[in-house]
Enzyme design. Structure first.
Site, PDB file in Angstrom:
ATOM      1  N   GLU A  36       3.055  -7.353  13.418  1.00 45.58           N
ATOM      2  CA  GLU A  36       2.017  -7.715  14.371  1.00 45.58           C
ATOM      3  C   GLU A  36       1.503  -9.138  14.220  1.00 45.58           C
ATOM      4  O   GLU A  36       0.974  -9.704  15.158  1.00 45.58           O
ATOM      5  CB  GLU A  36       0.864  -6.702  14.345  1.00 45.58           C
ATOM      6  CG  GLU A  36       0.169  -6.536  13.029  1.00 45.58           C
ATOM      7  CD  GLU A  36       0.770  -5.476  12.114  1.00 45.58           C
ATOM      8  OE1 GLU A  36      -0.001  -4.844  11.388  1.00 45.58           O
ATOM      9  OE2 GLU A  36       1.999  -5.299  12.089  1.00 45.58           O
ATOM     10  N   ARG A  51       0.810  -1.223   0.000  1.00 44.16           N
ATOM     11  CA  ARG A  51       0.000   0.000   0.000  1.00 44.16           C
ATOM     12  C   ARG A  51       0.842   1.272   0.000  1.00 44.16           C
ATOM     13  O   ARG A  51       0.368   2.324  -0.424  1.00 44.16           O
ATOM     14  CB  ARG A  51      -1.006  -0.038   1.151  1.00 44.16           C
ATOM     15  CG  ARG A  51      -2.106  -1.089   0.908  1.00 44.16           C
ATOM     16  CD  ARG A  51      -3.088  -1.179   2.053  1.00 44.16           C
ATOM     17  NE  ARG A  51      -2.493  -1.570   3.300  1.00 44.16           N
ATOM     18  CZ  ARG A  51      -2.378  -2.814   3.738  1.00 44.16           C
ATOM     19  NH1 ARG A  51      -2.827  -3.809   3.008  1.00 44.16           N
ATOM     20  NH2 ARG A  51      -1.813  -3.073   4.900  1.00 44.16           N
TER      21      ARG A  51
END
Length: 186
Positions: A106, A69
């Protein structure tokens, strides 16, 4: 004072156009989806202009965007600033000689890489991604740029997720960081 107010209004405007998807990609995660920003021409223009106006006088040499992105925003910002664009890709996606950096994120670990000739020594680079969570991707990308001789003038993202600690880690490494908005909680 009006530029401070405009900045706060722009930040709220952008934040209001980010979709939260609960329990994706796993239960308990609140995914911050930037695709609504990109789908609407007005919000996409406001977003791009926020970055362009911030960096237009920074004497940058190149914009680097993080897979995937970060490519969207980074390429458009580079174009608007009349600069080249450098992709920082996931491992195995670049065809020429590369340097790699592994990092924790994460949901596990990953590796990013950059072409060895992506920047010249001394190049001043703006590093862009969509969001900062644990900071692993941004830190790894900054390390890659530094290893090939570039200077990261600033790391930038649309969203900061401060409770995950990434923005704090980035700043502790003396990498300047700018984000448009943040979402407390995750």
């Amino acid at each position: 004072m009006s530029s401070l107010l405009d900045s706060a209004l722009d930040s709220t405007y952008i934040r209001n156009h980010i979709r939260t998807v609960p329990d994706w990609p796993e239960p308990g995660v609140q995914f911050r989806d930037i695709t609504p920003l990109l789908q609407n021409p007005k919000t996409f223009r406001v977003l791009v202009d926020l970055f362009v106006h911030r960096y237009m006088d920074q004497q940058l040499d190149v914009v680097a965007g993080v897979d995937a992105r970060g490519f969207i925003l980074g390429a458009v910002v580079a174009y608007e600033l009349n600069l080249g664009f450098v992709p920082i890709r996931k491992k195995g996606k670049l065809p020429f000689l590369t340097v790699q950096e592994e990092y924790e994120l994460e949901y596990g670990s990953a590796t990013v890489e950059i072409h060895t000739d992506a920047c010249k020594p001394g190049d001043r680079v703006l590093l862009i991604d969509d969001l900062v969570a644990t900071g692993g991707t941004m830190i790894a990308a900054a390390k890659l740029l530094t290893r090939i001789g570039a200077t990261v003038v600033e790391a930038a993202a649309i969203v900061d997720l401060p409770e995950l600690g990434g923005s704090k880690l980035i700043r502790e490494l003396n990498i300047p960081l700018h984000t448009v908005c943040n979402f407390d909680g995750h």
